[in-house]
Scaffold this active site. Structure first.
Site, PDB file in Angstrom:
ATOM      1  CG  ASN A   2      53.318  29.586  31.943  1.00  0.00           C
ATOM      2  OD1 ASN A   2      52.302  30.331  31.525  1.00  0.00           O
ATOM      3  ND2 ASN A   2      54.321  30.133  32.657  1.00  0.00           N
ATOM      4  CG  HIS A   6      54.001  31.627  27.555  1.00  0.00           C
ATOM      5  ND1 HIS A   6      54.463  31.497  28.700  1.00  0.00           N
ATOM      6  CD2 HIS A   6      54.653  30.948  26.521  1.00  0.00           C
ATOM      7  CE1 HIS A   6      55.959  30.774  28.623  1.00  0.00           C
ATOM      8  NE2 HIS A   6      55.743  30.264  27.303  1.00  0.00           N
ATOM      9  CD  GLU A  14      56.973  31.497  39.288  1.00  0.00           C
ATOM     10  OE1 GLU A  14      57.569  30.507  39.710  1.00  0.00           O
ATOM     11  OE2 GLU A  14      57.007  32.193  38.386  1.00  0.00           O
TER      12      GLU A  14
END
Length: 350
Positions: free
Chosen positions: A223, A228, A258
């Site tokens: 990220n 994002h 995740e």
């Protein structure tokens, strides 16, 4: 699907409760009305049926045998209609109740049984009506039957369309509620639903069942590096790659962030370890390119086994999650199938 079944059952319970109250009130009123007209047979049937309906109101909210009680309610309900229509003491206006049969059948029995029930009882009602109120004029009788038949058919068609649309919309809402919007994978709610079904089968047949907890390694760095949007693409890539390695009976879910899980029906501990390892290898060997930059992804995984690690989903999730974090502490990009002990079984990329 169970979720859909639960929603359908609740819908039918509400419909049946409403009909039960109508039956109690209507049966009480018409029983008195028929007593005043010396129609003892119909009055007795209505009093008895109102009493049965009153009893059903006390159990309908909790009974697990909803289809059985629905049948117990409907058969006498429709039969009393036919008896009332055939009685010489009654007026032809009772036929108005026959028009409710398709609506009641479809709302309580569904599409297939609703159609069968509608055709059967509406057909009987039309026959009884024609037998009672026929005249010497064939043309006049044909006109009556055609009008009543078309009116009944129209109600049945509308009831069929409504119930079909309701079921389709219910299915869409259920799928939306049990699907992760980003990856298109089933979510935690769907996992719980499928687990209950597989759990019942495992207990009944003694078949193995395994759960694999998966966590993308260094996802925060992904990220930070790609933003994002890049993180979303990484999650989609992860889901796509892993799905290619699973059987149709296996269930890959996104739990959130995740974190993912795979439910493996019929998989022994050895089988589950091989599946988890093949997923790890597949992901590590399939890179993703974001904005012209390669991204090599890996995962850490922990296994849990039905029976050995618990009999409910929360117990298996806890055990698998614990082993996943043990895999991360051990260096990531590996699979741990047992708790840390002399018998620990670990596989990782050399």
């Amino acid at each position: 699907m169970p979720g859909r079944l639960i929603q359908t059952d609740e819908h039918r319970r509400k419909v049946l409760r409403a009909l039960l109250w109508i039956t109690v009130c209507g049966g009480s009123f018409f029983s008195v009305f028929n007593l005043l007209h010396d129609n003892w047979l119909l009055a007795g049937l209505e009093i008895a049926y109102a009493s049965v309906s009153l009893f059903m109101l006390t159990i309908i909210n909790t009974t697990p045998r909803l289809p059985l009680w629905t049948t117990i309610y409907l058969l006498p309900f429709f039969s009393i209609m036919m008896v009332g229509l055939a009685q010489t003491h009654t007026i032809f206006a009772i036929f108005a109740w026959i028009q409710t049969i398709p609506i009641i059948c479809y709302m309580l029995l569904g599409l297939r049984l609703g159609m069968c029930g509608s055709l059967l009882f509406v057909g009987i009602g039309l026959y009884v009506f024609t037998w009672r109120f026929s005249s010497e004029s064939l043309l006049h009788n044909l006109e009556i039957v055609t009008n009543l038949g078309l009116a009944s058919l129209t109600v049945m068609i509308f009831a069929h369309i409504y119930e079909r649309s309701r079921l389709i919309n219910e299915q869409r809402l259920t799928e939306k509620a049990t699907t992760d919007a980003l990856t298109g994978l089933p979510n935690r709610l769907k996992l719980a639903e499928v687990f209950e079904r597989e759990r019942a089968q495992a207990l009944r047949n003694g078949t193995p069942l395994a759960l694999v907890f998966l966590d993308i390694d260094h996802f925060k760095q992904i990220n930070d590096r790609f933003g994002h949007e890049g993180g979303d693409r990484a999650l989609q890539h992860f889901a796509e790659v892993l799905q290619q390695r699973l059987r149709q009976s296996d269930l890959l879910c996104r739990l959130g962030g995740e974190e993912f899980a795979v439910l493996l029906p019929g998989s022994t501990p050895t089988d589950a370890l091989e599946v988890a390892e093949s997923l790890r290898e597949r992901l590590a060997s399939t890179s993703l390119e974001i904005d012209g930059k390669p991204l090599q992804m890996t995962l850490s995984a922990g296994l849990a086994h039905f029976g050995e690690d618990g009999l409910i989903l929360s117990s298996l999730m806890l055990a698998a999650d614990k082993r996943t974090y043990a895999a991360k502490r051990a260096g990531r990009n590996r699979v741990i199938a047992r708790d840390e002990s002399p018998e620990i079984e670990v596989r990782h990329q050399a």
